[in-house]
Design a protein around this motif. Structure first.
Motif, PDB file in Angstrom:
ATOM      1  N   PRO A 259      41.687  44.141  40.409  1.00  0.00           N
ATOM      2  CA  PRO A 259      42.874  44.297  41.271  1.00  0.00           C
ATOM      3  C   PRO A 259      43.919  45.233  40.683  1.00  0.00           C
ATOM      4  N   LYS A 283      48.110  43.149  52.241  1.00  0.00           N
ATOM      5  CA  LYS A 283      47.828  42.133  51.222  1.00  0.00           C
ATOM      6  C   LYS A 283      47.195  42.755  49.981  1.00  0.00           C
ATOM      7  N   ARG A 284      46.308  43.702  50.188  1.00  0.00           N
ATOM      8  CA  ARG A 284      45.660  44.354  49.046  1.00  0.00           C
ATOM      9  C   ARG A 284      46.671  45.137  48.213  1.00  0.00           C
ATOM     10  N   SER A 287      48.946  42.698  46.295  1.00  0.00           N
ATOM     11  CA  SER A 287      48.218  42.113  45.153  1.00  0.00           C
ATOM     12  C   SER A 287      48.031  43.140  44.044  1.00  0.00           C
ATOM     13  N   ALA A 290      51.294  43.573  42.180  1.00  0.00           N
ATOM     14  CA  ALA A 290      51.522  42.422  41.296  1.00  0.00           C
ATOM     15  C   ALA A 290      50.673  42.527  40.042  1.00  0.00           C
ATOM     16  N   ALA A 291      49.450  43.079  40.174  1.00  0.00           N
ATOM     17  CA  ALA A 291      48.574  43.213  39.007  1.00  0.00           C
ATOM     18  C   ALA A 291      48.966  44.391  38.135  1.00  0.00           C
ATOM     19  N   LYS A 323      57.098  41.859  44.251  1.00  0.00           N
ATOM     20  CA  LYS A 323      55.849  41.300  43.737  1.00  0.00           C
ATOM     21  C   LYS A 323      55.722  41.426  42.223  1.00  0.00           C
TER      22      LYS A 323
END
Length: 362
Positions: A259, A283-284, A287, A290-291, A323
């Motif tokens: 991710p 959403k991808r 995420s 956030a990673a 995020k």
């Protein structure tokens, strides 16, 4: 104890046989070329046994004489081996001393005396390297590759020589042969994997990666990262070829494994948006931010709503930065010139650096 019992039984059997022949002597008559001989069965048996034992003794004597004679084949073979091992040991000393002429002369002598010993070709190849003679190096490694015991060693040497001369295709083929001989070899698995990646053969790289992971060459976290990167490369190729379903599937698999791989997340978001799945694309990207925040993710985030007004874009950026608010990328204004962003990054780093205490504690 068992041997003694066997000897006793044999003696008893021999005595019983002798007694039986004595009780039943019988008569044996032979006629041949006008000669006639007559004797008992006991005497004939004794003569036959004497003849057998005499023949065995003569054969043993001939063998001993042939082995101990100075010109016998066994003696010559032993002397040849002794001279070969002496030359091999002296060549090892010459190699360690850096005497390339003496080392090459001694290794050539060892190869001549011990042609079937793999170690002689290894030492000869090292001496040829010291003398900078590529032809002899390859010749000795090829001799090793032809032997059953040291074929892997010869192939490994040939791979190194092919790499040094820039023959990548030949080196890859030889490394594949070495892997076939030793499927669990760490060197062979890593080498074939590197060649597959360098040749952009992602399918072969994934297959070798799976074998390497089973063999313990790569730890699971590292193998997972490699697999994610390879799947992303396959997704890029599928996207360039116009195969959007395969590209979308491969990019999603890559993002599931990694991710934090921003290019894979951006590609997956683009393909999802093209397929009418904007919510999944958002959403991808969230995420992925956030990673590991990255400018590519911000670009893909803006691409989801390119025509929205400025105040909506600001809210969109705030949603994305929320995020991962602690990351430096979340504090930088976007869009911005590269030199301005670099200045802000260095300013933030200097600001976070702890101040030195003054003299006296003030």
């Amino acid at each position: 104890m068992i041997r003694l019992l066997i000897y006793v039984l044999l003696i008893v059997a021999a005595a019983f046989g002798a007694a039986w022949f004595a009780d039943n002597p019988g008569t044996v008559r032979m006629e041949w070329l006008g000669y006639r001989a007559e004797t008992s069965m006991t005497v004939l048996g004794f003569l036959l046994a004497l003849l057998v034992f005499t023949g065995m003794a003569v054969q043993k004597l001939i063998t001993l004489i042939a082995r101990d004679l100075p010109f016998s084949a066994e003696k010559r073979r032993k002397r040849r081996l002794e001279k070969g091992y002496v030359a091999l040991n002296q060549a090892m000393v010459a190699l360690s001393a850096g005497d390339k002429k003496l080392a090459q002369r001694l290794t050539n002598k060892a190869v001549r005396l011990l042609p079937s010993q793999p170690l002689t070709h290894v030492m000869a190849a090292e001496a040829a390297k010291l003398a900078d003679n590529p032809a002899q190096i390859r010749a000795h490694y090829e001799a090793l590759a032809e032997s059953k015991e040291a074929a892997f060693l010869g192939l490994r040497g040939l791979v190194g020589e092919a790499r040094a001369s820039g023959e990548t295709a030949k080196a890859r083929a030889l490394a594949t042969q070495a892997l076939a001989l030793r499927p669990k070899s760490i060197w062979a698995l890593k080498t074939v994997f590197d060649f597959a990646v360098a040749s952009a053969d992602w399918g072969d790289a994934l297959a070798v990666l799976e074998k390497a992971e089973r063999a313990g060459v790569f730890e699971k976290p590292l193998a997972k990262r490699h697999r994610g990167a390879l799947l992303y490369c396959q997704a890029v190729e599928a996207d360039l070829a116009g195969d959007e379903p395969s590209a979308r599937r491969l990019s999603m698999e890559s993002v599931d494994l990694r991710p934090d791989l921003a290019p894979a997340v951006a590609l997956a978001a683009k393909l999802l948006q093209a397929a009418g799945q904007a919510k999944k694309a958002e959403k991808r990207i969230l995420s992925g931010w956030a990673a590991g925040p990255h400018p590519l993710l911000l670009k893909a985030w803006f691409a989801l709503a390119a025509d929205e007004p400025a105040h909506m874009r600001l809210k969109r950026v705030e949603t994305l930065c929320a995020k991962n608010p602690a990351h430096l990328e979340s504090h930088l204004p976007w869009p911005m010139r590269p030199w301005r962003r670099s200045a802000l990054i260095w300013r933030a780093r200097l600001w976070r650096r702890p101040k030195k205490a003054a003299i006296g504690g003030f």
